[in-house]
Design a protein around this motif. Structure first.
Motif, PDB file in Angstrom:
ATOM      1  N   ILE A  62      -3.193  -1.563   4.962  1.00 26.17           N
ATOM      2  CA  ILE A  62      -3.255  -3.019   5.112  1.00 26.17           C
ATOM      3  C   ILE A  62      -3.959  -3.650   3.909  1.00 26.17           C
ATOM      4  N   ARG A  63      -5.037  -3.013   3.435  1.00 29.15           N
ATOM      5  CA  ARG A  63      -5.787  -3.567   2.298  1.00 29.15           C
ATOM      6  C   ARG A  63      -4.971  -3.580   1.008  1.00 29.15           C
ATOM      7  N   GLU A  64      -4.055  -2.623   0.832  1.00 27.22           N
ATOM      8  CA  GLU A  64      -3.312  -2.566  -0.427  1.00 27.22           C
ATOM      9  C   GLU A  64      -2.096  -3.494  -0.472  1.00 27.22           C
ATOM     10  N   ILE A  65      -1.611  -3.950   0.662  1.00 27.04           N
ATOM     11  CA  ILE A  65      -0.380  -4.740   0.697  1.00 27.04           C
ATOM     12  C   ILE A  65      -0.471  -6.029  -0.140  1.00 27.04           C
ATOM     13  N   PRO A 133      -1.475   5.630   3.264  1.00 26.97           N
ATOM     14  CA  PRO A 133      -0.151   5.310   2.782  1.00 26.97           C
ATOM     15  C   PRO A 133       0.380   6.373   1.821  1.00 26.97           C
ATOM     16  N   ILE A 134       1.676   6.529   1.854  1.00 27.29           N
ATOM     17  CA  ILE A 134       2.365   7.414   0.919  1.00 27.29           C
ATOM     18  C   ILE A 134       3.192   6.513   0.000  1.00 27.29           C
ATOM     19  N   HIS A 135       3.169   6.817  -1.280  1.00 29.88           N
ATOM     20  CA  HIS A 135       3.968   6.092  -2.265  1.00 29.88           C
ATOM     21  C   HIS A 135       4.955   7.075  -2.883  1.00 29.88           C
ATOM     22  N   ILE A 136       6.201   6.661  -2.964  1.00 23.64           N
ATOM     23  CA  ILE A 136       7.252   7.490  -3.550  1.00 23.64           C
ATOM     24  C   ILE A 136       7.945   6.645  -4.615  1.00 23.64           C
ATOM     25  N   LEU A 137       8.018   7.182  -5.818  1.00 23.25           N
ATOM     26  CA  LEU A 137       8.636   6.475  -6.935  1.00 23.25           C
ATOM     27  C   LEU A 137       9.921   7.189  -7.325  1.00 23.25           C
ATOM     28  N   ALA A 151      -4.536   4.418  -0.972  1.00 23.01           N
ATOM     29  CA  ALA A 151      -4.600   3.064  -1.505  1.00 23.01           C
ATOM     30  C   ALA A 151      -5.786   3.018  -2.461  1.00 23.01           C
ATOM     31  N   SER A 152      -5.496   2.858  -3.733  1.00 16.17           N
ATOM     32  CA  SER A 152      -6.572   2.790  -4.725  1.00 16.17           C
ATOM     33  C   SER A 152      -6.076   2.041  -5.949  1.00 16.17           C
ATOM     34  N   SER A 153      -7.004   1.571  -6.754  1.00 20.42           N
ATOM     35  CA  SER A 153      -6.607   0.891  -7.990  1.00 20.42           C
ATOM     36  C   SER A 153      -5.902   1.869  -8.925  1.00 20.42           C
ATOM     37  N   ALA A 154      -6.284   3.145  -8.887  1.00 19.72           N
ATOM     38  CA  ALA A 154      -5.605   4.153  -9.719  1.00 19.72           C
ATOM     39  C   ALA A 154      -4.142   4.286  -9.305  1.00 19.72           C
ATOM     40  N   ASN A 155      -3.852   4.251  -8.008  1.00 25.80           N
ATOM     41  CA  ASN A 155      -2.471   4.352  -7.544  1.00 25.80           C
ATOM     42  C   ASN A 155      -1.670   3.094  -7.885  1.00 25.80           C
ATOM     43  N   ILE A 156      -2.312   1.943  -7.825  1.00 25.88           N
ATOM     44  CA  ILE A 156      -1.652   0.701  -8.242  1.00 25.88           C
ATOM     45  C   ILE A 156      -1.262   0.816  -9.716  1.00 25.88           C
ATOM     46  N   GLN A 157      -2.144   1.369 -10.524  1.00 24.95           N
ATOM     47  CA  GLN A 157      -1.851   1.542 -11.951  1.00 24.95           C
ATOM     48  C   GLN A 157      -0.708   2.538 -12.175  1.00 24.95           C
ATOM     49  N   LYS A 158      -0.646   3.597 -11.366  1.00 24.52           N
ATOM     50  CA  LYS A 158       0.481   4.547 -11.454  1.00 24.52           C
ATOM     51  C   LYS A 158       1.803   3.833 -11.208  1.00 24.52           C
ATOM     52  N   ILE A 159       1.807   2.978 -10.197  1.00 24.72           N
ATOM     53  CA  ILE A 159       3.028   2.243  -9.852  1.00 24.72           C
ATOM     54  C   ILE A 159       3.417   1.313 -10.997  1.00 24.72           C
TER      55      ILE A 159
END
Length: 170
Positions: A62-65, A133-137, A151-159
């Motif tokens: 919820i926090r990352e959305i 959450p799981i992220h798939i690119l 959910a992290s700023s590092a994962n946002i940067q990966k995306i």
């Protein structure tokens, strides 16, 4: 000698099997899984996909959305689709929204499609874990470029790095 041959055979099999998985076109697999009557239209050739598995009970999800919604808007008009899947029914989401009327998704969202969730979670399990959450690119060719949890700023940067490299103007 028999032991050495057995070990080489097993190693060759594992090496070959691993390469086979890398060449699976996950866009095709997902399109088959969605089915024609899905609320998510088919993924098209040339499209990049950012997929998120989440749930209303998951605080980090919820926090990352809101941050993810900003990325969706930033990449509007590019060849990228943002898809969110929850195994919860739509009624659970509607009840959640009554408590949080400000909560919005800029993604295409699917609820209760257990076949799609199982397919997507199988990617994450291949990498040794299971959480959300799981992220798939997924790149334009349908290959999974990355799968990661949390959910992290590092994962946002990966995306963002993935999108800068793979998404293009239509």
């Amino acid at each position: 000698m028999k032991i050495l041959v057995s070990i080489l055979t097993i190693c060759s099999f594992l090496l070959f099997s691993g390469n086979e998985k890398e060449h699976v076109n996950y866009k095709e697999e997902m399109n088959k899984t969605f089915g024609k009557n899905s609320e998510i239209p088919e993924l098209l050739a040339g499209e990049v996909a950012v997929i998120n598995i989440w749930a209303t009970w998951c605080g980090p999800c919820i926090r990352e959305i809101p941050e993810m919604n900003k990325i969706v808007k930033e990449y509007e008009g590019k060849s990228v689709r943002f898809l969110a899947f929850s195994d919860e029914p739509m009624s659970t989401f509607k009840a959640f929204q009554k408590k949080r009327p400000d909560f919005e998704f800029a993604y295409e969202v699917s609820f209760g499609n257990q076949k799609a969730i199982n397919l997507l979670k199988s990617l994450e399990k291949q990498r040794g874990g299971s959480a959300i959450p799981i992220h798939i690119l997924i790149d334009k060719e349908g290959q999974v470029v990355d799968v990661f949890i949390g959910a992290s700023s590092a994962n946002i940067q990966k995306i963002k790095r993935f999108l800068n490299e793979h998404a293009s103007a239509e």
